[in-house]
Design a protein around this motif. Structure first.
Motif, mmCIF file in Angstrom:
data_model
loop_
_atom_site.group_PDB
_atom_site.id
_atom_site.type_symbol
_atom_site.label_atom_id
_atom_site.label_comp_id
_atom_site.label_asym_id
_atom_site.label_seq_id
_atom_site.Cartn_x
_atom_site.Cartn_y
_atom_site.Cartn_z
ATOM 1 N N TYR A 119 0.848 -1.204 0.000
ATOM 2 C CA TYR A 119 0.000 0.000 0.000
ATOM 3 C C TYR A 119 0.876 1.244 0.000
ATOM 4 C CZ TYR A 119 0.937 0.988 4.951
ATOM 5 O OH TYR A 119 1.547 1.291 6.137
ATOM 6 N N TYR A 121 0.243 5.945 0.083
ATOM 7 C CA TYR A 121 -0.686 7.021 0.423
ATOM 8 C C TYR A 121 -0.915 7.895 -0.804
ATOM 9 C CZ TYR A 121 0.065 5.793 5.312
ATOM 10 O OH TYR A 121 0.125 5.116 6.505
ATOM 11 N N ASN A 122 -2.165 8.291 -1.011
ATOM 12 C CA ASN A 122 -2.456 9.181 -2.132
ATOM 13 C C ASN A 122 -2.265 10.637 -1.715
ATOM 14 O OD1 ASN A 122 -4.762 9.916 -0.699
ATOM 15 N ND2 ASN A 122 -6.160 8.720 -1.985
ATOM 16 N N THR A 124 -4.252 12.853 -0.842
ATOM 17 C CA THR A 124 -5.068 13.322 0.284
ATOM 18 C C THR A 124 -4.714 12.621 1.590
ATOM 19 O OG1 THR A 124 -6.815 11.720 -0.215
ATOM 20 C CG2 THR A 124 -6.998 13.901 -1.236
ATOM 21 N N GLY A 125 -3.684 11.762 1.542
ATOM 22 C CA GLY A 125 -3.241 11.090 2.756
ATOM 23 C C GLY A 125 -3.960 9.792 3.063
ATOM 24 N N ASN A 126 -4.799 9.341 2.156
ATOM 25 C CA ASN A 126 -5.504 8.080 2.368
ATOM 26 C C ASN A 126 -4.677 6.909 1.848
ATOM 27 O OD1 ASN A 126 -7.941 9.157 3.501
ATOM 28 N ND2 ASN A 126 -8.478 9.884 1.460
ATOM 29 N N ARG A 127 -4.818 5.776 2.504
ATOM 30 C CA ARG A 127 -4.113 4.568 2.070
ATOM 31 C C ARG A 127 -4.719 4.032 0.783
ATOM 32 N NH1 ARG A 127 -5.050 3.931 7.499
ATOM 33 N NH2 ARG A 127 -3.209 4.021 8.845
ATOM 34 N N VAL A 128 -3.848 3.556 -0.097
ATOM 35 C CA VAL A 128 -4.278 2.964 -1.363
ATOM 36 C C VAL A 128 -3.526 1.651 -1.538
ATOM 37 C CG1 VAL A 128 -4.402 3.242 -3.863
ATOM 38 C CG2 VAL A 128 -4.667 5.241 -2.378
ATOM 39 N N ASP A 162 -10.969 -5.780 5.978
ATOM 40 C CA ASP A 162 -10.441 -4.419 6.116
ATOM 41 C C ASP A 162 -8.949 -4.364 5.807
ATOM 42 O OD1 ASP A 162 -12.914 -3.441 6.778
ATOM 43 O OD2 ASP A 162 -12.539 -3.343 8.934
ATOM 44 N N THR A 166 -7.759 -2.200 2.601
ATOM 45 C CA THR A 166 -7.058 -0.960 2.927
ATOM 46 C C THR A 166 -5.555 -1.051 2.721
ATOM 47 O OG1 THR A 166 -8.764 -0.510 4.583
ATOM 48 C CG2 THR A 166 -6.740 0.785 4.718
ATOM 49 N N TYR A 167 -4.968 -2.177 3.095
ATOM 50 C CA TYR A 167 -3.511 -2.294 3.093
ATOM 51 C C TYR A 167 -2.950 -3.140 1.958
ATOM 52 C CZ TYR A 167 -3.418 -0.206 7.752
ATOM 53 O OH TYR A 167 -3.549 0.649 8.814
#
Length: 197
Positions: A119, A121-122, A124-128, A162, A166-167
């Motif tokens: 994973y 971070y994009n 906006t700080g969200n995990r991708v 999850d 998420t990860y």
């Protein structure tokens, strides 16, 4: 040809309900995909290492750093990633211990999750997640019965889903269960549990 990675994590070996439920899923998949390669990974026979300070530090080293693939603390994690990436379908067989996964599977998941590898971070700080286009089946066994209702928390399945969403980036996840294994005179009926497969 499809490759199926079957992760088993029960100490009950061939008597494990979760392992045998996973095998029934494989049998059904063989109908759809007659040419398959099965890679079985028994986490009890080859237990994942538990975190050490050195290992955690290694997990945060950039994969672009020279010599990254040779870091000893990442040996198990790198093998995990190789086998995961080689699979089209992943089946995770797990018993339910105290509402959640076995210690072996938890340690395996801890080896799986790596920033910059599974994973990132994009903007906006969200995990991708960085790994996709794979199918996951959860084969879960429990001694009791899973409560019904929309407000009931499924600690085990929701946790695995999850983590993968998420990860890792894998969102195509189906859950199958065999329940009540601790009840007197319990007889497994794997095909009944898979009737909606």
């Amino acid at each position: 040809m499809k490759t199926i990675l079957h992760i088993t994590s029960s100490a009950r070996a061939e008597e494990s309900y979760s392992t045998n439920l996973g095998k029934e899923i494989i049998n059904l998949l063989k109908v759809a995909y007659p040419l398959v390669v099965i890679d079985t990974w028994d986490l009890v026979q080859t237990p994942p290492p538990l975190y050490t300070s050195e290992m955690i530090q290694s997990f945060y080293i950039s994969p672009a750093q020279p010599g990254y693939s040779e870091i000893n603390e990442l040996k198990y994690a790198n093998e995990l990633l190789t086998r995961l990436n080689s699979a089209d379908i992943i089946i995770i067989s797990t018993p339910t211990y105290n509402f959640t996964v076995s210690a072996h599977l938890k340690a395996w998941i801890d080896q799986l999750v790596r920033v910059g590898v599974t994973y990132t971070y994009n903007e906006t700080g969200n995990r991708v997640g960085l790994i996709s286009n794979k199918k996951v089946y959860l084969a879960i066994a429990s001694g009791g019965l899973q409560p019904k209702g929309n407000l009931v928390k499924d600690y085990l399945a929701d946790y695995i889903k999850d983590v993968f969403k998420t990860y890792v980036g894998i969102t195509d996840i189906d859950t199958y269960r065999i329940e009540g294994t601790a009840f007197p005179n319990f007889l497994p009926n794997y095909r009944e549990d898979l009737k909606d497969f």
